[in-house]
Write a protein that holds these residues in place. Structure first.
Motif, PDB file in Angstrom:
ATOM      1  N   VAL A 105       0.825  -1.209   0.000  1.00 15.38           N
ATOM      2  CA  VAL A 105       0.000   0.000   0.000  1.00 15.38           C
ATOM      3  C   VAL A 105       0.857   1.257   0.000  1.00 15.38           C
ATOM      4  CG1 VAL A 105      -1.670   1.328   1.352  1.00 15.38           C
ATOM      5  CG2 VAL A 105      -1.985  -1.137   1.049  1.00 15.38           C
ATOM      6  N   ARG A 106       1.911   1.291   0.820  1.00 17.59           N
ATOM      7  CA  ARG A 106       2.725   2.515   0.892  1.00 17.59           C
ATOM      8  C   ARG A 106       3.576   2.698  -0.358  1.00 17.59           C
ATOM      9  NH1 ARG A 106       8.156   1.886   2.139  1.00 17.59           N
ATOM     10  NH2 ARG A 106       8.726  -0.205   2.858  1.00 17.59           N
ATOM     11  N   LEU A 107       3.989   1.592  -0.973  1.00 16.67           N
ATOM     12  CA  LEU A 107       4.827   1.676  -2.176  1.00 16.67           C
ATOM     13  C   LEU A 107       4.004   1.794  -3.446  1.00 16.67           C
ATOM     14  CD1 LEU A 107       7.397  -1.135  -1.291  1.00 16.67           C
ATOM     15  CD2 LEU A 107       7.781   1.337  -1.165  1.00 16.67           C
ATOM     16  N   ARG A 108       2.741   1.365  -3.364  1.00 13.79           N
ATOM     17  CA  ARG A 108       1.912   1.218  -4.564  1.00 13.79           C
ATOM     18  C   ARG A 108       2.593   0.273  -5.568  1.00 13.79           C
ATOM     19  NH1 ARG A 108      -1.119   3.773  -1.390  1.00 13.79           N
ATOM     20  NH2 ARG A 108      -2.445   5.519  -2.020  1.00 13.79           N
ATOM     21  N   LYS A 109       3.353  -0.675  -5.022  1.00 12.51           N
ATOM     22  CA  LYS A 109       4.072  -1.657  -5.818  1.00 12.51           C
ATOM     23  C   LYS A 109       3.872  -3.038  -5.201  1.00 12.51           C
ATOM     24  CE  LYS A 109       6.256   1.133  -8.761  1.00 12.51           C
ATOM     25  NZ  LYS A 109       6.085   1.047 -10.232  1.00 12.51           N
ATOM     26  N   VAL A 110       3.957  -4.066  -6.038  1.00 11.53           N
ATOM     27  CA  VAL A 110       3.800  -5.439  -5.570  1.00 11.53           C
ATOM     28  C   VAL A 110       4.863  -6.303  -6.238  1.00 11.53           C
ATOM     29  CG1 VAL A 110       2.219  -7.376  -5.248  1.00 11.53           C
ATOM     30  CG2 VAL A 110       1.305  -5.048  -5.436  1.00 11.53           C
ATOM     31  N   TYR A 111       5.480  -7.158  -5.441  1.00 15.84           N
ATOM     32  CA  TYR A 111       6.505  -8.063  -5.960  1.00 15.84           C
ATOM     33  C   TYR A 111       5.881  -9.070  -6.920  1.00 15.84           C
ATOM     34  CZ  TYR A 111      10.143 -11.666  -5.974  1.00 15.84           C
ATOM     35  OH  TYR A 111      11.088 -12.595  -6.348  1.00 15.84           O
ATOM     36  N   ASN A 112       6.479  -9.201  -8.099  1.00 15.54           N
ATOM     37  CA  ASN A 112       6.026 -10.172  -9.096  1.00 15.54           C
ATOM     38  C   ASN A 112       6.980 -11.364  -9.052  1.00 15.54           C
ATOM     39  OD1 ASN A 112       5.758 -11.640 -11.605  1.00 15.54           O
ATOM     40  ND2 ASN A 112       4.567  -9.918 -12.396  1.00 15.54           N
ATOM     41  N   GLU A 113       6.501 -12.493  -8.570  1.00 15.34           N
ATOM     42  CA  GLU A 113       7.348 -13.665  -8.385  1.00 15.34           C
ATOM     43  C   GLU A 113       7.895 -14.214  -9.692  1.00 15.34           C
ATOM     44  OE1 GLU A 113       4.163 -13.252  -7.440  1.00 15.34           O
ATOM     45  OE2 GLU A 113       3.698 -14.421  -5.633  1.00 15.34           O
ATOM     46  N   ASN A 140       2.983  -2.237 -10.679  1.00  8.92           N
ATOM     47  CA  ASN A 140       2.129  -1.260 -10.032  1.00  8.92           C
ATOM     48  C   ASN A 140       1.043  -1.995  -9.251  1.00  8.92           C
ATOM     49  OD1 ASN A 140       3.501   0.984 -11.042  1.00  8.92           O
ATOM     50  ND2 ASN A 140       2.273   1.007 -12.916  1.00  8.92           N
ATOM     51  N   PHE A 141       0.658  -1.436  -8.106  1.00  9.40           N
ATOM     52  CA  PHE A 141      -0.360  -2.066  -7.263  1.00  9.40           C
ATOM     53  C   PHE A 141      -1.631  -2.329  -8.063  1.00  9.40           C
ATOM     54  CE2 PHE A 141      -3.984  -2.057  -4.451  1.00  9.40           C
ATOM     55  CZ  PHE A 141      -3.574  -2.705  -3.289  1.00  9.40           C
ATOM     56  N   VAL A 142      -2.161  -1.275  -8.664  1.00  7.72           N
ATOM     57  CA  VAL A 142      -3.409  -1.430  -9.421  1.00  7.72           C
ATOM     58  C   VAL A 142      -3.119  -2.209 -10.696  1.00  7.72           C
ATOM     59  CG1 VAL A 142      -5.288  -0.242 -10.616  1.00  7.72           C
ATOM     60  CG2 VAL A 142      -4.373   0.693  -8.469  1.00  7.72           C
ATOM     61  N   GLY A 143      -3.775  -3.333 -10.844  1.00 11.48           N
ATOM     62  CA  GLY A 143      -3.581  -4.170 -12.023  1.00 11.48           C
ATOM     63  C   GLY A 143      -2.710  -5.383 -11.776  1.00 11.48           C
ATOM     64  N   HIS A 144      -1.937  -5.375 -10.656  1.00 12.45           N
ATOM     65  CA  HIS A 144      -1.140  -6.565 -10.341  1.00 12.45           C
ATOM     66  C   HIS A 144      -2.070  -7.743 -10.088  1.00 12.45           C
ATOM     67  CE1 HIS A 144       1.842  -9.202  -8.444  1.00 12.45           C
ATOM     68  NE2 HIS A 144       0.913  -9.421  -7.521  1.00 12.45           N
ATOM     69  N   VAL A 145      -1.740  -8.894 -10.639  1.00 10.80           N
ATOM     70  CA  VAL A 145      -2.556 -10.097 -10.469  1.00 10.80           C
ATOM     71  C   VAL A 145      -1.964 -10.952  -9.355  1.00 10.80           C
ATOM     72  CG1 VAL A 145      -3.402 -12.199 -11.558  1.00 10.80           C
ATOM     73  CG2 VAL A 145      -3.308 -10.070 -12.876  1.00 10.80           C
ATOM     74  N   LEU A 201      -5.515  -6.638  -8.396  1.00 16.34           N
ATOM     75  CA  LEU A 201      -5.783  -5.623  -7.390  1.00 16.34           C
ATOM     76  C   LEU A 201      -6.373  -4.388  -8.044  1.00 16.34           C
ATOM     77  CD1 LEU A 201      -2.446  -6.039  -5.443  1.00 16.34           C
ATOM     78  CD2 LEU A 201      -4.713  -6.422  -4.456  1.00 16.34           C
ATOM     79  N   GLN A 202      -7.327  -3.770  -7.349  1.00 16.86           N
ATOM     80  CA  GLN A 202      -7.998  -2.579  -7.859  1.00 16.86           C
ATOM     81  C   GLN A 202      -7.682  -1.384  -6.960  1.00 16.86           C
ATOM     82  OE1 GLN A 202     -12.250  -3.375  -8.521  1.00 16.86           O
ATOM     83  NE2 GLN A 202     -11.767  -5.574  -8.431  1.00 16.86           N
ATOM     84  N   GLU A 203      -8.012  -0.206  -7.437  1.00 22.04           N
ATOM     85  CA  GLU A 203      -7.807   1.021  -6.653  1.00 22.04           C
ATOM     86  C   GLU A 203      -8.489   0.930  -5.300  1.00 22.04           C
ATOM     87  OE1 GLU A 203      -6.267   4.958  -6.230  1.00 22.04           O
ATOM     88  OE2 GLU A 203      -6.055   3.682  -8.001  1.00 22.04           O
TER      89      GLU A 203
END
Length: 519
Positions: A462-470, A477-482, A490-492
């Protein structure tokens, strides 16, 4: 953590034959001294100790039940995409995994109630303890410091989960002016959190406390975590707050370097989840569990009905790692090694019997070998293991991330980062091979792999607006990461959780609902 809580009951005098002449009416009119209220309870110093003990006890809502095969803590894990379920028998938990939760989801409701219960009892202590006399002032200040830390602990969770939230700082009754509070801006909540933690710093608490009570190291580490969060989204305060985070983390690191026997990394990963190392060295703050009062609540990480413990084949498998996350660790990473790191792929029948293959990786990070058994040693069936909240490993990674944002290429940031990798027995590229951007992502990857399944990953997302892609080993990007756990994006709206429907019905001043959820 041991608190001696003295319960004093008034003597009950029965009306007997000797009192018949005067009758019993006077007794019926007298106030029952055992009927405690805030006004007649806070009279001696022991009551201050009982008051803060109640706040500590309330923090254990974290492990409370959330329906069949589920606990409250799973709210923070199911949505990350790093875990999945083998059981799928709890509809609320399934909705969290599938990212279709709403204001009726039990875990969401339980977190709101649990956090505000901590806040309410902390407010009571902060209101009543200052007036207690006679009482040793040093003891009083310490209790008030602990209460401020615990109130900040609760508000920090709440503001990250729901955004704008009610900001309540005094005891409430039905006659209170703000008994139906509206929602305060997030920045106001963060300002209170920082104020509480800063004042707690000055309360005279010891650097470490093996009893499990709040320590100075915990306060400073929490402040570093708060500043790091404020530097990112949604407040986006940037460089000044990255510097604050780095400075506060460095205070802990400097103390640890000067006192390695007091604060340090454990030499093995097994010590991260062993009862003999609770509240020591790497564990700066933990939620306290004792089987006689409340046993460790992390057993939903057991594989589904496989006999890995003294309990036999009774696990639920409702939180297990996704294979993709487990396989994302670098080759040779000790954290992914069977029974030596944070996972296990084999164990011993009924905890102490013949070894057998589990057929998949499971989470070993909260596995209590004393309670459940290990090779040739029968388990005690007493799961007294605490639940980590702040580890020194996180302080090192917080420093590395924050320092890189304000001084790219800094040797001390690299050294902190490398210590985490050294323990994992990984080779770290030379400092000169990193740019600011590549070092940033390298630190993020270590956060995902080191701090997994501790209720931290979601808040990093949430704070980074980023998600690790394994799969790519990069960051989406957070929004759109599966999420690999559910194959859902993930949605807004997922940046915040919904408020509980019943809570909003009880208090219309909480409206409107967070964006994207049914009103």
């Amino acid at each position: 953590m041991n608190f001696n809580i003295i319960k004093k009951a008034g003597a009950l005098i029965l009306c007997g034959t000797m009192l018949l002449a005067s009758g019993c009416k006077k007794f019926l009119e007298e106030q029952d001294p055992s009927n405690l209220t805030p006004n007649n309870f806070y009279t001696i110093s022991e009551h201050a100790e009982a008051s803060i003990a109640a706040v500590y006890a309330d923090t254990r809502f974290f492990g409370g039940g959330a329906g069949i095969f589920s606990s409250n803590w799973q709210l923070l894990e199911a949505v990350t995409g790093t875990s999945t379920t083998e059981t799928a028998q709890n509809s609320d938990l399934n909705n969290l995994y599938s990212l279709v939760y709403d204001g009726n989801t039990g875990h969401v409701i339980n977190w709101w109630n649990g956090l505000y219960r901590v806040i309410a009892n902390a407010n009571m202590a902060l209101d009543k303890v200052p007036g207690l006399t006679p009482m040793d002032e040093a003891q009083k200040n310490k209790i008030l410091g602990e209460a401020k830390f615990l109130r900040a602990w609760a508000y920090f969770y709440a503001v990250r989960l729901w955004g704008d939230i009610p900001l309540i700082t005094t005891p409430q009754t039905a006659n209170s002016e703000d008994f139906f509070p509206g929602r305060a801006a997030q920045e106001d909540v963060y300002n209170l959190i920082v104020k509480d933690l800063t004042e707690a710093e000055a309360a005279g608490l010891p650097w470490m406390d093996a009893s499990g009570r709040v320590s100075l190291a915990a306060i400073k580490a929490q402040l570093a975590r708060v500043y790091l969060t404020m530097a990112g989204q949604p407040l986006n305060k940037g460089a000044a707050y990255y510097q604050l985070a780095a400075d506060k983390a460095k205070e802990v690191i400097d103390y640890a370097n000067a006192n390695p026997g007091a604060i340090n990394l454990f030499s093995t990963y097994g010590e991260v989840h062993h009862v003999n190392t609770e509240n020591k060295l790497e564990h700066l703050f933990e939620l306290q569990y004792l089987a006689d009062v409340a046993g460790n609540p992390m057993e939903n990480m057991f594989p589904n009905f496989k006999p890995v413990s003294v309990y036999g084949a009774n696990g639920t498998g409702s939180t297990v790692p996704t294979l993709s996350f487990y396989q994302s660790y670098e080759p040779g990473d000790l954290r992914a090694k069977d029974q030596e790191g944070y996972f296990y792929t084999s164990y011993y029948h009924n905890g102490d019997g013949a070894p057998f293959d589990l057929g998949a990786p499971y989470i070993f990070k909260h596995f209590n070998v004393v309670a459940f058994g290990t090779q040739g040693v029968k388990g005690s069936a007493r799961n007294d293991l605490n639940v980590p909240q702040i580890r020194y490993a996180e302080v090192l990674l917080t420093y590395a991330e924050a320092k890189n944002e304000v001084a790219a290429g800094d040797q001390s940031a690299y050294d902190a980062f490398k210590r985490i990798r050294d323990r994992a027995q990984l080779v770290t590229p030379a400092i000169g091979t990193y740019t600011q951007e590549t070092f940033r992502e390298a630190v993020w990857r270590e956060r995902w792999h080191e701090l997994c399944y501790e209720g931290i990953t979601w808040f990093d997302m949430v704070r980074l607006r980023k998600v690790y892609n394994e799969t790519t080993n990069g960051f989406d990007n957070f929004v759109g990461h599966v999420n690999k756990s559910s194959n859902q994006p993930l949605q807004e709206k997922h940046l915040l959780f919904p408020l509980g429907v019943q809570e909003m019905l009880n208090n219309p001043n909480l409206k409107p609902q967070n964006p994207g959820y049914p009103q």
